[in-house]
Design a protein around this motif. Structure first.
Motif, PDB file in Angstrom:
ATOM      1  N   THR A 147       0.838  -1.195   0.000  1.00 56.93           N
ATOM      2  CA  THR A 147       0.000   0.000   0.000  1.00 56.93           C
ATOM      3  C   THR A 147       0.872   1.244   0.000  1.00 56.93           C
ATOM      4  O   THR A 147       1.778   1.379   0.808  1.00 56.93           O
ATOM      5  N   LEU A 148       0.611   2.094  -0.942  1.00 57.04           N
ATOM      6  CA  LEU A 148       1.457   3.276  -1.107  1.00 57.04           C
ATOM      7  C   LEU A 148       0.750   4.549  -0.654  1.00 57.04           C
ATOM      8  O   LEU A 148       1.220   5.635  -0.908  1.00 57.04           O
ATOM      9  N   THR A 149      -0.394   4.380   0.004  1.00 53.92           N
ATOM     10  CA  THR A 149      -1.184   5.540   0.405  1.00 53.92           C
ATOM     11  C   THR A 149      -0.325   6.509   1.222  1.00 53.92           C
ATOM     12  O   THR A 149       0.235   6.141   2.239  1.00 53.92           O
ATOM     13  N   ARG A 150      -0.274   7.720   0.722  1.00 55.35           N
ATOM     14  CA  ARG A 150       0.570   8.686   1.414  1.00 55.35           C
ATOM     15  C   ARG A 150      -0.248   9.412   2.461  1.00 55.35           C
ATOM     16  O   ARG A 150      -1.458   9.541   2.332  1.00 55.35           O
ATOM     17  N   THR A 151       0.433   9.878   3.462  1.00 52.24           N
ATOM     18  CA  THR A 151      -0.278  10.718   4.418  1.00 52.24           C
ATOM     19  C   THR A 151      -0.555  12.044   3.736  1.00 52.24           C
ATOM     20  O   THR A 151       0.178  12.472   2.851  1.00 52.24           O
ATOM     21  N   GLU A 152      -1.636  12.659   4.154  1.00 51.48           N
ATOM     22  CA  GLU A 152      -2.053  13.897   3.521  1.00 51.48           C
ATOM     23  C   GLU A 152      -0.963  14.956   3.701  1.00 51.48           C
ATOM     24  O   GLU A 152      -0.456  15.147   4.800  1.00 51.48           O
ATOM     25  N   PRO A 153      -0.592  15.627   2.616  1.00 50.86           N
ATOM     26  CA  PRO A 153       0.433  16.646   2.767  1.00 50.86           C
ATOM     27  C   PRO A 153      -0.078  17.786   3.640  1.00 50.86           C
ATOM     28  O   PRO A 153      -1.270  18.086   3.615  1.00 50.86           O
ATOM     29  N   PRO A 154       0.812  18.391   4.422  1.00 50.28           N
ATOM     30  CA  PRO A 154       0.364  19.488   5.296  1.00 50.28           C
ATOM     31  C   PRO A 154      -0.248  20.618   4.474  1.00 50.28           C
ATOM     32  O   PRO A 154       0.237  20.948   3.395  1.00 50.28           O
ATOM     33  N   GLU A 155      -1.322  21.157   4.983  1.00 50.15           N
ATOM     34  CA  GLU A 155      -2.077  22.166   4.250  1.00 50.15           C
ATOM     35  C   GLU A 155      -1.251  23.437   4.090  1.00 50.15           C
ATOM     36  O   GLU A 155      -0.844  24.058   5.071  1.00 50.15           O
ATOM     37  N   ALA A 156      -0.995  23.802   2.859  1.00 53.03           N
ATOM     38  CA  ALA A 156      -0.276  25.057   2.628  1.00 53.03           C
ATOM     39  C   ALA A 156      -1.246  26.215   2.843  1.00 53.03           C
ATOM     40  O   ALA A 156      -2.456  26.041   2.826  1.00 53.03           O
ATOM     41  N   LYS A 157      -0.697  27.383   3.034  1.00 55.54           N
ATOM     42  CA  LYS A 157      -1.552  28.538   3.305  1.00 55.54           C
ATOM     43  C   LYS A 157      -2.468  28.834   2.130  1.00 55.54           C
ATOM     44  O   LYS A 157      -3.565  29.322   2.284  1.00 55.54           O
ATOM     45  N   THR A 158      -2.006  28.514   0.924  1.00 54.92           N
ATOM     46  CA  THR A 158      -2.768  28.842  -0.262  1.00 54.92           C
ATOM     47  C   THR A 158      -3.723  27.725  -0.681  1.00 54.92           C
ATOM     48  O   THR A 158      -4.429  27.872  -1.657  1.00 54.92           O
ATOM     49  N   ALA A 159      -3.709  26.608   0.037  1.00 53.60           N
ATOM     50  CA  ALA A 159      -4.539  25.479  -0.366  1.00 53.60           C
ATOM     51  C   ALA A 159      -6.001  25.902  -0.400  1.00 53.60           C
ATOM     52  O   ALA A 159      -6.489  26.541   0.534  1.00 53.60           O
ATOM     53  N   PRO A 160      -6.721  25.548  -1.477  1.00 54.06           N
ATOM     54  CA  PRO A 160      -8.140  25.918  -1.556  1.00 54.06           C
ATOM     55  C   PRO A 160      -8.943  25.208  -0.462  1.00 54.06           C
ATOM     56  O   PRO A 160      -8.492  24.206   0.095  1.00 54.06           O
ATOM     57  N   ALA A 161     -10.115  25.742  -0.195  1.00 61.34           N
ATOM     58  CA  ALA A 161     -10.950  25.187   0.876  1.00 61.34           C
ATOM     59  C   ALA A 161     -11.379  23.763   0.531  1.00 61.34           C
ATOM     60  O   ALA A 161     -11.604  23.442  -0.633  1.00 61.34           O
ATOM     61  N   PRO A 162     -11.492  22.898   1.523  1.00 59.47           N
ATOM     62  CA  PRO A 162     -11.966  21.540   1.257  1.00 59.47           C
ATOM     63  C   PRO A 162     -13.454  21.543   0.914  1.00 59.47           C
ATOM     64  O   PRO A 162     -14.208  22.373   1.413  1.00 59.47           O
ATOM     65  N   THR A 163     -13.859  20.643   0.038  1.00 64.03           N
ATOM     66  CA  THR A 163     -15.277  20.537  -0.306  1.00 64.03           C
ATOM     67  C   THR A 163     -15.870  19.206   0.143  1.00 64.03           C
ATOM     68  O   THR A 163     -17.049  19.133   0.454  1.00 64.03           O
ATOM     69  N   VAL A 164     -15.046  18.154   0.154  1.00 65.01           N
ATOM     70  CA  VAL A 164     -15.507  16.861   0.641  1.00 65.01           C
ATOM     71  C   VAL A 164     -14.421  16.268   1.528  1.00 65.01           C
ATOM     72  O   VAL A 164     -13.259  16.206   1.123  1.00 65.01           O
ATOM     73  N   ILE A 165     -14.795  15.886   2.739  1.00 62.30           N
ATOM     74  CA  ILE A 165     -13.847  15.208   3.628  1.00 62.30           C
ATOM     75  C   ILE A 165     -14.429  13.864   4.001  1.00 62.30           C
ATOM     76  O   ILE A 165     -15.515  13.790   4.570  1.00 62.30           O
ATOM     77  N   ALA A 166     -13.718  12.781   3.668  1.00 64.23           N
ATOM     78  CA  ALA A 166     -14.127  11.453   4.104  1.00 64.23           C
ATOM     79  C   ALA A 166     -13.205  11.056   5.241  1.00 64.23           C
ATOM     80  O   ALA A 166     -11.988  11.139   5.118  1.00 64.23           O
ATOM     81  N   ASP A 167     -13.809  10.670   6.356  1.00 63.20           N
ATOM     82  CA  ASP A 167     -13.032  10.385   7.559  1.00 63.20           C
ATOM     83  C   ASP A 167     -13.255   8.932   7.956  1.00 63.20           C
ATOM     84  O   ASP A 167     -14.264   8.603   8.566  1.00 63.20           O
ATOM     85  N   ALA A 168     -12.336   8.072   7.581  1.00 63.69           N
ATOM     86  CA  ALA A 168     -12.368   6.645   7.942  1.00 63.69           C
ATOM     87  C   ALA A 168     -13.741   6.023   7.657  1.00 63.69           C
ATOM     88  O   ALA A 168     -14.404   5.496   8.541  1.00 63.69           O
ATOM     89  N   VAL A 169     -14.140   6.089   6.384  1.00 65.04           N
ATOM     90  CA  VAL A 169     -15.494   5.674   6.026  1.00 65.04           C
ATOM     91  C   VAL A 169     -15.572   4.173   5.742  1.00 65.04           C
ATOM     92  O   VAL A 169     -14.742   3.621   5.022  1.00 65.04           O
ATOM     93  N   ASP A 170     -16.543   3.527   6.351  1.00 63.07           N
ATOM     94  CA  ASP A 170     -16.880   2.140   6.065  1.00 63.07           C
ATOM     95  C   ASP A 170     -18.315   2.104   5.558  1.00 63.07           C
ATOM     96  O   ASP A 170     -19.180   2.752   6.140  1.00 63.07           O
TER      97      ASP A 170
END
Lengths: 323, 274
Positions: B4-27
């Motif tokens: 599994t190569l899933t990377r950890t989420e890169p730290p949010e840069a100041k310019t990163a656009p706002a999130p629109t969908v967040i999935a949090d450990a979904v089953d």
């Protein structure tokens, strides 16, 4: 359309992202701590939980917003019904007329029955049309969700729009039937009077009652589709008990039934709405044949079913079309 | 899974656009009623047997569960076009339905900005009505106002190309060829601006020229809207439209990253270009 439904989330001040939680001494250069939880991130940007049930006022507002869809869907269903027939929309009026003709031939000509009721054919046809309105609304309501799963699973709208739309379709159908009924009334020499206007409040109350009942049945039918198989029998029993083909007050006059049964027969909502329409439309159907407090009963049933049914349906809003 | 190569989420840069969908450990778990008996749902004896069994041991035996999505987390941001890939039955469409709020999650949470909507109004349209009335009905079903529909009516009809070969829009939809109907459905479905748009294999419809037009339409929607999710088995259309890809396998998120990287791994996994 952004709704705030995050009761369960920790209250985070909106606006510029500040250092969340008690660990207030995080480095100011990196605006958020590395391990900000998804819930905090969501709250900070005003994101909401997907597929949660809106509050009752918000639900009513959304439903109002979709009112044009409700009417368009009802009209579309109504027109689609006869679109393959050669005579097309003429069937809207032909069907109730033929229906009435069958009753006229059987009861008016073959059996020549009056059953102690003056103007028996108008009496019978009014009863049939008014009861059919409730019957079809309940039947359509039962299948409103379970029969439209494709729609429910693909698009977002307050699910109450479906049973309400089906009831509206039945109301439109009834208005066509009423045109036929007026023709029959005139043909049987029932004079038009000012009391015909009473049909408007009577039908408004009946529509509210039907809609409430359809909402209740829509929820039950969505959870247990088998109910749709059972309903025709329940509805037929209800029809025979509602004085569609016989006059409740004539029967009650001759017999000494237990008081509870008398009240039950007279308070039966279907009987109440049928009698109100007969009182409004048929000249020989006098007020003394109506049960006591009939308008109060009609209003009470409408409010009880309408408000109760709506809340009952809304309570399961997030479950429709799932599983 | 070891690779599994899933990377950890890169730290949010100041310019990163706002999130629109967040999935949090979904089953996500499906419950299938009436499955699990050899005779299947249709047989009356099987149904009776289920009822009797339930009575005896007091639990629902006729229900089977299917664990379709396991522990999936990601954050989608404004302006992103995200492809969802994976072999058949890997949970792509299920995840999309859950993001749309049309399926419940078993564990975890999905947070969304506004109401994500699936592209497609098929279920609201009626074959016995004319194309014209279906445009109105479909628009209203998606929540557009009457004025909006009137304003975009011409655009929808022109985009669908229904009237290219004569006045077909005033004929009932049942008289359309399957390609024409599919084009009209796509034209209606894509007429509304969506905050978060979810597309499930929609690009496979219509002839080649219409596919080209719909791809550019997706690009337009993406520019105007927040975020686009695209489920497809067509690797080329994923490459053309998406800049980020989520790869699901057996309901697990196997890889999440830039299109080129993930597609390279995916093609190695499936054995060549699909």
């Amino acid at each position: 359309m952004r709704q705030v439904l995050l009761d369960e989330l920790p209250a985070t001040p909106s606006g510029p992202p500040g250092p969340p939680g008690p660990r207030g001494l995080s480095t100011p250069a990196d605006s958020r701590p590395a391990a900000e939880s998804a819930a905090d991130l969501a709250a900070r940007h005003g994101l909401t939980v997907s597929g949660a049930r809106p509050t009752l006022p918000a639900y009513v507002r959304r439903l109002w917003h979709r009112r044009h869809f409700i009417t368009a869907f009802a009209t579309a269903k109504l027109t689609a019904q006869y679109s393959q027939a050669k005579l097309g929309q003429l069937w809207q009026i032909m069907t109730p007329l033929l229906n009435a003709a069958v009753y006229y031939v059987i009861f008016g000509v073959l059996m020549n029955t009056k059953r102690g009721v003056p103007d028996y054919v108008p009496f019978l046809v009014t009863g049939v049309f008014v009861f059919t309105f409730t019957q079809q609304s309940v039947m359509a309501g039962t299948r409103a969700i379970s029969g439209s799963l494709g729609l429910v699973r693909a698009l977002h709208f307050p699910r109450a729009a479906l049973p309400l739309s089906y009831c509206l379709q039945q109301l439109q159908q009834l208005l066509f039937s009423l045109c036929a009924l007026v023709a029959i009334l005139l043909a049987f020499g029932v004079p038009p009077t000012a009391s015909w206007l009473l049909a408007v409040p009577a039908l408004t109350l009946q529509f509210t009652f039907n809609a409430g009942l359809a909402l209740v049945m829509a929820r039950l039918g969505a959870q247990t589709p088998d109910i749709a198989q059972l309903m025709p029998f329940v509805l037929r029993t209800w029809m025979y008990a509602s004085g569609v083909m016989w006059s409740i007050d004539t029967v009650l006059k001759d017999r000494h039934l237990p008081h509870a049964l008398t009240v039950l027969l007279e308070a039966n909502p279907a009987a109440v709405y049928i009698d109100l329409m007969r009182f409004a439309l048929i000249d020989s159907f006098h007020a003394n044949r109506l049960p006591d407090h009939v308008w109060a009963w009609a209003t009470g049933w409408a409010l009880l079913a309408g408000v109760g049914g709506f809340i009952y349906f809304w309570k399961a809003e997030e479950t429709y079309g799932r599983g | 899974m070891a690779d599994t190569l899933t990377r950890t989420e890169p730290p949010e840069a100041k310019t990163a656009p706002a999130p629109t969908v967040i999935a949090d450990a979904v089953d996500i778990v499906y419950r299938v009623h009436g499955a699990g008996t050899a005779t299947g749902r249709g047989a009356a004896t099987a149904a009776l047997g289920r009822i009797l069994r339930r009575h005896r041991d007091g639990q629902e035996r006729g229900v089977r569960t299917v664990h379709a999505v396991r522990n999936v987390s990601f954050t989608a941001r404004r302006g992103e076009a995200i492809g969802l890939i994976g072999t058949n039955g890997s949970g792509k469409s299920t995840l999309l339905k859950a993001v749309a709020g049309l399926l419940p999650v078993e564990r975890g949470r999905i947070y969304t900005d506004g109401q994500p909507s699936l592209l497609g109004v098929n279920a609201a349209l009626m074959n016995d009505l004319t194309g014209e009335r279906n445009v109105h009905l479909g628009g209203l079903a998606m929540g557009m106002s009457r004025a909006q529909i009137r304003e975009r009516y011409r655009q929808i009809v022109d985009f669908s190309g229904i009237d290219d070969k004569g006045d077909f829009i005033s004929l009932p939809m049942r008289t359309y060829s399957s390609g024409m109907a599919a084009r009209l459905r796509f034209a209606i479905g894509s007429a509304k601006d969506h905050d978060v748009l979810l597309i499930d294999e929609a690009l496979a419809t219509g002839d080649r020229s219409f596919q080209k037009r719909s791809e550019s339409r997706i690009r337009e929607l993406r520019e105007r809207a927040g975020t686009v999710f695209l489920v497809s088995h067509n690797n080329k259309s994923i490459r053309d439209t998406c800049d980020r890809v989520l790869w699901l396998e057996h309901g697990e998120l196997r890889l999440d990253g830039p299109t080129a990287e993930v597609m390279r791994e995916y093609e190695r996994f499936t054995g060549g270009r699909a």
